[in-house]
Design an enzyme around this catalytic site. Structure first.
Site, mmCIF file in Angstrom:
data_model
loop_
_atom_site.group_PDB
_atom_site.id
_atom_site.type_symbol
_atom_site.label_atom_id
_atom_site.label_comp_id
_atom_site.label_asym_id
_atom_site.label_seq_id
_atom_site.Cartn_x
_atom_site.Cartn_y
_atom_site.Cartn_z
ATOM 1 N NE ARG A 33 -3.980 -1.848 2.653
ATOM 2 C CZ ARG A 33 -4.382 -1.808 1.951
ATOM 3 N NH1 ARG A 33 -5.144 -0.499 1.000
ATOM 4 N NH2 ARG A 33 -5.710 -3.317 2.253
ATOM 5 N N GLY A 135 5.245 -23.614 8.350
ATOM 6 C CA GLY A 135 6.563 -24.360 8.685
ATOM 7 C C GLY A 135 7.608 -23.272 9.892
ATOM 8 C CE LYS A 190 4.174 -20.549 14.721
ATOM 9 N NZ LYS A 190 4.433 -18.524 14.007
ATOM 10 C CB SER A 253 9.579 -16.167 17.773
ATOM 11 O OG SER A 253 7.936 -16.110 18.530
ATOM 12 C CG ASN A 255 3.068 -15.043 18.575
ATOM 13 O OD1 ASN A 255 1.889 -14.826 19.249
ATOM 14 N ND2 ASN A 255 3.299 -15.505 17.236
ATOM 15 C CG LEU A 273 -1.930 -8.027 20.174
ATOM 16 C CD1 LEU A 273 -1.696 -7.574 21.181
ATOM 17 C CD2 LEU A 273 -2.980 -7.143 19.695
#
Length: 326
Positions: A33, A135, A190, A253, A255, A273
């Site tokens: 965008r 994956g 996960k 990662s 998370n 987030l």
């Protein structure tokens, strides 16, 4: 014969997949965008907002014109965040030729409906073939051309095989499967377990606690997968165990990093987030619906809701009734 791969999404993962496609010798088109991002990719071979230290392959063509990007594509990779997938493909989906399979590259469960990404897109674009790519893969590794293996899933076996062959390249290996829901389930859940692993390390509980959480978390993932009719080999494969191992052990990662910050007591308001935050309450509700024992997923949900502290969560997990290992 020239093949065209279209990527919708100019973030880190979209940029990496466009680079992968270009390195594989395909005509690689990237929709973003932001006009400045498009100019920078086309002119300087860099995405100034994501992976800015990586020089991208020359074959990428970026554009703000979504129609031009998807026209004639042999595959369209939808690299849109899970919670924005419905709106994103409601807007762009009508531009995608029906002959072009849509490969979903987001891992999550829609917050308001509890649906997997393929179920969301099937509502919007019922006549399109839908696949998923999942994956153990970090965007920076893929963009740099480091060896990576993933799974491509589609309920139509021929489409799954064709996509795996199309997307595989010099350093990017794709395995095919028809277990679409199994692949999506592993990829979504996960993220929740990675928050738990990160929180344990951030709180200072050590590598032993991290290993226990990941292992027992995988047991929960297997139980949920069974309830969702996922194949055991899918949960044991790249999109299940493989992705879990990577996501629960690296600060790359989002998370896991979110969990680290949570465990350290850092302010989370300015932090992007993590997808696992949205998925945790949905996963906990899914387990209740199917009467699945998932104490770690339940604990993450309660922790994110502020109902318990990390110390209380760990104490509760350790004091559960003893049982045989499953």
């Amino acid at each position: 014969m020239s093949t065209k791969i279209a990527v919708l999404g100019g973030g880190a993962w979209g940029t990496a997949l466009a680079a992968m496609a270009a390195k594989g010798g395909h005509e690689s088109w990237l929709y973003a965008r932001d006009a400045e991002t498009v100019v920078a990719i086309n002119k300087d071979r860099r995405n100034p907002c994501y992976l800015g230290d990586i020089t991208l392959a020359d074959g990428i063509r970026a554009s703000t014109d979504a129609a031009a990007v998807v026209t004639g594509a042999d595959a369209v990779l939808a690299v849109i965040p899970a919670q924005a997938m419905r709106n994103g493909l409601s807007e762009l989906g009508t531009l995608i030729p029906q002959a072009s399979p849509i490969v979903l590259c987001a891992k999550g469960i829609e917050q308001n409906t509890g649906r997997l990404m393929s179920e969301v897109v099937a509502e919007i674009l019922p006549d399109h073939r839908i696949a998923a790519l999942s994956g153990p893969s970090f965007a920076s590794d893929v963009a740099r051309g480091l060896p990576t293996a993933v799974t491509v899933a589609c309920e139509d076996a021929n489409t799954a095989d064709r996509l795996a062959a199309l997307l595989s390249g010099p350093a990017f290996r794709c395995y095919s499967t028809t277990d679409l829901k199994g692949v999506e389930t592993g990829g979504a859940l996960k993220n929740v377990l990675a928050i738990a692993a990160g929180a344990a390390i951030g709180r200072g509980y050590g590598a032993s606690a991290q290993a226990a959480l990941v292992t027992r978390g995988f047991a929960e993932l297997r139980r949920i997968g069974q309830a969702m009719s996922a194949r055991p080999e899918t949960i044991m494969g790249l999109s299940g165990l493989g992705d879990l191992m990577l996501t629960c052990s690296s600060s790359q990662s989002r998370n896991y990093s979110y969990g680290l910050a949570l465990g350290r007591g850092e302010d989370l308001t300015s932090r992007p987030l993590a997808e696992g935050v949205a998925t945790a309450p949905i996963a906990a509700e899914l387990c209740r619906k199917h009467n699945i024992s998932a104490p770690i997923i339940d604990a993450v949900g309660a922790l994110l809701d502020g109902k318990i502290t990390i110390d209380e969560a760990v104490t509760a997990l350790l004091n559960r009734p003893l049982k045989t290992e499953d």
